[in-house]
Design a protein around this motif. Structure first.
Motif, short mmCIF file in Angstrom:
data_model
loop_
_atom_site.label_atom_id
_atom_site.label_comp_id
_atom_site.label_asym_id
_atom_site.label_seq_id
_atom_site.Cartn_x
_atom_site.Cartn_y
_atom_site.Cartn_z
N LYS A 1 0.67 -1.18 0.11
CA LYS A 1 -0.15 0.00 -0.30
C LYS A 1 0.91 1.41 -0.37
CE LYS A 1 -3.84 -2.26 2.17
NZ LYS A 1 -5.17 -2.11 2.78
N GLU A 2 1.57 0.74 0.30
CA GLU A 2 3.08 2.49 0.83
C GLU A 2 3.28 3.26 -0.85
OE1 GLU A 2 5.76 1.79 3.51
OE2 GLU A 2 4.36 1.30 4.81
N ALA B 1 3.91 5.16 -5.78
CA ALA B 1 3.67 5.48 -7.48
C ALA B 1 3.02 6.80 -7.62
CB ALA B 1 3.05 4.34 -8.00
N ALA B 2 1.73 7.06 -6.83
CA ALA B 2 1.00 8.54 -6.87
C ALA B 2 1.80 8.91 -7.11
CB ALA B 2 -0.56 7.90 -6.47
N GLN B 3 2.40 9.16 -6.04
CA GLN B 3 3.31 10.60 -5.60
C GLN B 3 4.30 11.59 -7.42
OE1 GLN B 3 5.61 9.84 -2.30
NE2 GLN B 3 3.95 11.11 -0.90
N TYR B 4 4.67 9.35 -7.95
CA TYR B 4 5.25 9.78 -8.99
C TYR B 4 4.30 10.41 -10.26
CZ TYR B 4 9.63 7.45 -6.45
OH TYR B 4 10.53 6.88 -5.94
N ALA C 1 -0.95 3.97 -16.65
CA ALA C 1 0.64 3.90 -15.94
C ALA C 1 0.65 3.18 -14.96
CB ALA C 1 1.76 4.97 -17.10
N LEU C 2 0.04 4.57 -13.64
CA LEU C 2 -0.36 4.42 -12.73
C LEU C 2 -1.19 2.80 -12.46
CD1 LEU C 2 0.29 5.90 -9.76
CD2 LEU C 2 -1.73 7.02 -10.05
N GLU C 3 -2.00 2.66 -13.00
CA GLU C 3 -3.36 2.20 -12.68
C GLU C 3 -2.34 0.63 -13.09
OE1 GLU C 3 -7.17 0.21 -14.42
OE2 GLU C 3 -7.07 2.44 -14.49
N ALA C 4 -1.80 0.81 -14.23
CA ALA C 4 -1.36 -0.61 -14.31
C ALA C 4 -0.29 -0.73 -13.17
CB ALA C 4 -0.25 -1.00 -15.85
N ILE D 1 1.94 -3.28 -8.08
CA ILE D 1 2.82 -3.85 -6.77
C ILE D 1 1.95 -4.57 -6.44
CG2 ILE D 1 2.68 -2.11 -4.57
CD1 ILE D 1 3.87 -0.37 -6.96
N MET D 2 0.41 -4.33 -5.89
CA MET D 2 -0.76 -4.80 -4.97
C MET D 2 -0.45 -7.02 -5.62
SD MET D 2 -1.90 -3.01 -2.57
CE MET D 2 -2.66 -3.92 -2.30
#
Length: 187
Positions: A114-115, A120-123, A176-179, A184-185
């Motif tokens: 989750k972290e 990734a969301a910040q990037y 790209a973020l969603e992928a 990661i999850m």
């Protein structure tokens, strides 16, 4: 048309693509449970008076699936590299053996996953901001061209094209973020 009235859409697109390339590099550095030399790309070390990437201070190897090693060339830099890795937010605890720094890659737990999705969301948000800054530059060029006598139809056309390009790039960042978050999850 004079040079003052010409808007370089190719340059704007190239700059937005640059933001996407930087995002892909940052995403490549996020670990997904297996060792990769790319994990160290965002880590910068204060070496010789300037910020330097780790891979310019030593040889990075991946000797086994859960281990990254760095053979530091200058013994004086070992402590600085170790400190930079510890403070980088990668969640890795470096172990030093002379000039070799070993980075055991732990199995990702749910909390760490989750972290990493938040990182990734910040990037991705950084990439969106870069793209919007390029859009703003393009719109400023349109305003300058308007002041130089660009017809209103051309202003509207350029503004619409810049906005369409921005929307397309922002959409690419979101995909790209969603992928990356799904990767990661994934256990």
């Amino acid at each position: 048309m004079s040079d003052d009235l010409d808007i370089d859409l190719d340059d704007l697109e190239r700059r937005m693509e640059g933001a996407m390339a930087a995002l892909r590099t940052e995403f490549g550095s996020l670990r997904t449970g297996r060792a990769s030399a790319n994990i160290l790309e965002p880590v910068q070390v204060d070496a010789y008076g300037q910020m330097t990437p780790v891979n310019q201070l030593g040889t990075v190897n991946v000797p086994e699936p859960r281990m990254v090693t760095i053979n530091i060339w200058d013994k004086a830099m070992v402590g600085k590299v170790e400190k930079a890795i510890r403070e980088s937010g990668l969640g890795i605890n470096p172990q030093t053996n002379g000039t070799i720094i070993m980075l055991p890659i732990p199995e990702l737990n749910e909390q760490r996953r989750k972290e990493l999705t938040k990182v990734a969301a910040q990037y991705a948000e950084g990439a969106r901001v870069s793209i919007r800054n390029v859009r703003r530059d393009g719109m400023d060029q349109v305003k300058k061209a308007k002041a130089a006598g660009m017809p209103e139809d051309d202003q509207k056309m350029y503004s619409d094209e810049i906005q369409a390009l921005t929307d397309r790039m922002i959409s690419a960042v979101d995909k790209a973020l969603e992928a990356k978050q799904q990767e990661i999850m994934q256990i």
